[in-house]
Design an enzyme around this catalytic site. Structure first.
Site, PDB file in Angstrom:
ATOM      1  N   ASN B 241      76.637  23.625   0.947  1.00 58.67           N
ATOM      2  CA  ASN B 241      77.428  24.665   0.289  1.00 58.67           C
ATOM      3  C   ASN B 241      78.074  24.161  -0.977  1.00 58.67           C
ATOM      4  OD1 ASN B 241      80.218  23.684   0.891  1.00 58.67           O
ATOM      5  ND2 ASN B 241      79.376  23.743   2.950  1.00 58.67           N
ATOM      6  N   CYS B 242      78.348  25.116  -1.847  1.00 56.94           N
ATOM      7  CA  CYS B 242      79.062  24.790  -3.073  1.00 56.94           C
ATOM      8  C   CYS B 242      80.434  25.440  -3.033  1.00 56.94           C
ATOM      9  CB  CYS B 242      78.294  25.293  -4.281  1.00 56.94           C
ATOM     10  SG  CYS B 242      76.719  24.480  -4.471  1.00 56.94           S
TER      11      CYS B 242
END
Lengths: 348, 428
Positions: B241-242
């Protein structure tokens, strides 16, 4: 150097009189008055109460902007390092006055303020972010207990020392969250907390979750064709010119307005007082916030029993929960007395 | 399931002719590492840098941080389902190059990556200023879609971590930790008088560059399930994830999950740690209802007396945290929650987007909105200009002198919700 303190009190604590003297206009006296004596004793040589500003609670609350200006200009001349307001215990209007003075002192004079109130005083919710408010009992009988923590915190603030937690200092949590590094990492604190919770031992949550009122929906209206419907809104719908001067944010009041002779809201007869949204479309046609036109049509067509003659309005923009709760109780009481069966609540 | 984790304490890292560990020094063959990392025709280039504690280096934008580990015995390899076969891991022996981290950077993928400062005030807020970092600047080929870009860099980082970890395969560890959780009925019998504790491990799965992977599966697709704590240590859970830098769980922190470690610390003394339930944080209401129902059911089925629930991210996932708490408490099982706060820059706003009165035991890992000023660093690896667009930054965050003024949100791991750090927020 001795710390210079100005004290704010009401007409009652100044010994001028009770409710009958509550319209007393602001005045300033050199030195200590009333509860100031106890504070001066607590300060000893470290600080001096150089002046006391006195104002009647009714006068202050009914002329809030002007009274605040007068009080601040009186204080300013004494170049205080800190201001003490009250304590106000559970006196609502005195608490609001103390809070409003505190907020103005912080904003305009840039010096810290210490006050004292009972947690349920409406001044607490309205102003706890501006001043440190020491928790007191609900009546003046608690003066002896209120003075030491107020004086102690006042000296700390005036000296620019680090202020401890609400529990350590005795002030009502201001609702301000500040970061700091704990001694143990979060996961270890969590495991420790769980072990205590499982054993039934005392533990302290690091974030008390806010408790929201959950209102159970009322039963359905039995016969809408006979029901008397009222309109109540926090979207700020007011008659043109905002006659009650309801604030655009952090409202301190609500208004009750007659719908007699109005079938439709338009830019000539109404506007919004709300400062929290783009008002262009509301001001073009306020039925978008308060659906008067449709309800009047339904009333004529016999689709509802009747539309209550008055609508109630306030502004929900940053308005404190304490105020909102008070408005709701007062509005509900009036609606009940008027035999209203159902209410349409609109916001923005 | 029993896992021995052998920690090889690394005192120094430097480039060398071959990648190996000698007397506590990790030598890295720069070209070979770059080659292994770049083994993907969607990668155009890989540059390798070293960043050590105390050096005036800023790494931005950071995508993931991974610990070099390698399986020495037992089934499978690290990061199963991604760079190893999907064997069930978590048994046997695993070696760790302790003190080293692989950090991936490169052109920005989304807008929610963060930064690491190796010195100065920012260094106090990130755990990765204390590790010796092997920084990989991975640039994809032109025209690669964002989601593919994320995947390519994620896998590149995992390959690099495994490559480095391999250097520790035949090295005698400085110390060996043994972790063991038995099958449920046996585990319950082992400490019959201690309260049974389950760890509810929430994984970020909001989608659109907010994902996590379990044995290679996008966790958005999973039904909450049981996992042995030691599986996590072998890389069964990987960050994809960012989401905001401060409270995403980099793969490194999954591998070193502090809740798991601290529960093992009290295992057999104050509690009986019977395992983990992994669940997700999807965005639709029906997904949230399903996952929280299943989580509560599974926790009850396992016979838990108490649980720790950790969140990942903020806002929308606050509702998952609250639903999990409410439904588990409803079953008479005691909960402790770990979350960070978004109380506004002045700390005066409500910290969470949802609330339950049953959430009466909460650990706060700090207010992510608090502002921090980061002085300029001598060296910047990556692209400093993204400070203006990544979450926590605003236009003008990057000063002309190279300083950055932004919310703590911008720093990797600053308010980590597995409780990896010391930060907390207090009511004042």
């Amino acid at each position: 150097m001795t710390i210079r303190i100005v004290h704010y009190i009401n007409q009652f604590f100044a010994g001028i009189g009770g409710e009958e003297k509550a319209d007393h206009k602001p005045e300033v006296r050199e030195g200590v008055v009333g509860p100031g004596i106890a504070f001066q004793q607590a300060f000893g040589e470290e600080a001096e109460i150089v002046a006391t500003v006195i104002c009647g609670d009714t006068y202050f609350n009914e002329n809030m902007a002007a009274a605040t200006d007068e009080v601040i200009s009186m204080m300013e001349k004494y170049k205080p390092d800190l201001v003490i307001c009250g304590p106000a215990f559970n006196a609502g209007r005195y608490g609001i006055a103390c809070g409003a003075v505190a907020e103005a002192v912080v904003d305009r004079l840039g010096v810290p303020v210490v006050s004292g109130m009972y947690p349920e005083n409406p001044g607490v919710d309205m102003y706890k972010k501006s001043a440190y408010i020491i928790e007191t009992s609900n009546s003046a009988a608690g003066m002896r207990k209120a003075v030491p923590p107020m004086a102690r915190l006042a000296l700390k603030l005036a000296r620019g020392e680090k202020i401890g937690s609400p529990e350590e200092e005795g002030y009502i949590p201001r609702g301000i969250r500040q970061n700091e590094f704990a001694a143990e990492r979060g996961s270890k604190r969590a495991v420790e907390m769980l072990v205590k919770k499982l054993k039934g031992e005392q533990y302290v949550t690091e974030y008390p979750m806010p408790v929201f009122d959950r209102v159970a929906p009322g039963p359905a209206v039995k016969d809408i064709k006979k029901a008397k419907i009222a309109l109540v809104s926090s979207g700020g719908p007011v008659p043109k010119g905002n006659p009650d001067r309801i604030e655009s944010s952090s409202a301190s009041k609500f208004g009750r307005y007659s719908l007699q002779g109005i079938d439709d809201l338009n830019p000539e007869n109404s506007e919004t007082a709300h400062g929290g949204y783009d008002p262009v479309y509301a001001n073009e046609d306020l039925d978008r916030v308060l659906p008067v036109d449709v309800l009047k049509e339904m009333e004529k067509a016999g689709e509802i029993g009747s539309l209550h003659e008055y609508w109630y309005a306030t502004v929900g923009n940053g308005t404190s929960v304490a105020n909102a709760r008070r408005f709701a109780a007062e509005i509900a009481k009036e609606l009940n007395a008027a035999g209203v069966d159902a209410v349409i609540l609109t916001s923005t | 399931m029993r896992l021995e984790v052998g920690n090889i304490l690394i005192k120094e890292i430097q480039f060398g002719d071959r990648t190996e560990v000698k007397e506590g020094v990790l030598f890295i063959n720069r070209e070979e590492l770059a080659k292994v990392t770049g083994e993907d025709d969607r990668i155009a280039s890989v540059d390798v840098y070293l960043a050590k504690p105390g050096e005036e280096i800023r790494i931005i934008p950071v995508k993931d941080v991974i610990e070099p580990r390698i399986k020495v015995s037992g089934k499978g390899g690290v990061f199963p389902g991604l760079i190893s076969k999907v064997d069930t891991v978590g048994e046997g022996r695993t070696h760790v190059l302790k003190g080293v981290a692989v950090v991936t950077t490169g052109r920005i993928v989304g807008f929610q990556e963060g930064l690491i400062d190796m010195a100065g005030p920012g260094a106090e807020y990130t755990p990765f200023s204390k590790t010796m970092n092997v920084v990989l600047k991975v640039e994809p080929v032109e025209g690669l879609h964002q989601h593919e870009h994320e995947r390519v860099v994620r896998l590149a980082g995992l390959r690099a971590a495994e490559y480095l970890g391999r250097a520790g395969q035949h090295v005698e560890p400085d110390h060996v930790e043994v972790y063991e959780t038995k099958p449920l009925l046996e585990q319950v019998k082992e400490y019959p008088d201690l309260p049974k504790v389950v760890y509810v491990y929430m994984l970020q799965t909001q989608g659109l560059l907010h994902n996590s992977y379990v044995y290679g599966v996008d966790a958005r697709q999973i039904i909450p399930t049981f996992i042995y704590p030691t599986e996590v240590m072998d890389g069964a859970v990987v960050s994809g994830n960012c989401v905001s830098a401060c409270d995403k769980n980099p793969t490194y922190i999954h591998q070193n999950n502090p809740v798991i470690q601290d529960l093992y610390e009290r295992h057999g003394k104050d509690l009986n740690f019977i395992g983990c339930v992994i669940t997700n944080e999807n965005v639709t209401l029906s997904d949230k209802e399903r996952s929280s129902n299943m989580t509560a059911k599974l926790v009850e089925f396992l016979g838990a007396d108490g649980v720790i629930i950790s969140e990942e991210g903020f806002g929308n996932p606050d509702t998952d945290l609250v639903m999990n708490c409410y439904k588990i408490e409803e079953k008479g099982i005691k909960t402790v929650l770990i979350t960070d706060e978004y109380a506004g820059r002045d700390g005066a706003s409500q910290s969470l987007a949802d609330s339950t009165e049953k959430g009466d035991a909460v650990v706060s890992t700090g207010n992510a909105n608090e502002i921090i000023k980061l002085p300029p660093m001598k060296t910047v690896i990556g692209y400093p200009e993204v400070a203006d667009i990544i979450a926590g930054g605003t236009e003008g965050s990057l000063g002309e002198d190279g300083s950055i003024t932004a919310e703590l949100q911008i720093i990797i791991g600053s308010t980590n919700e597995l409780g990896y750090g010391l930060l907390t927020a207090k009511g004042r």
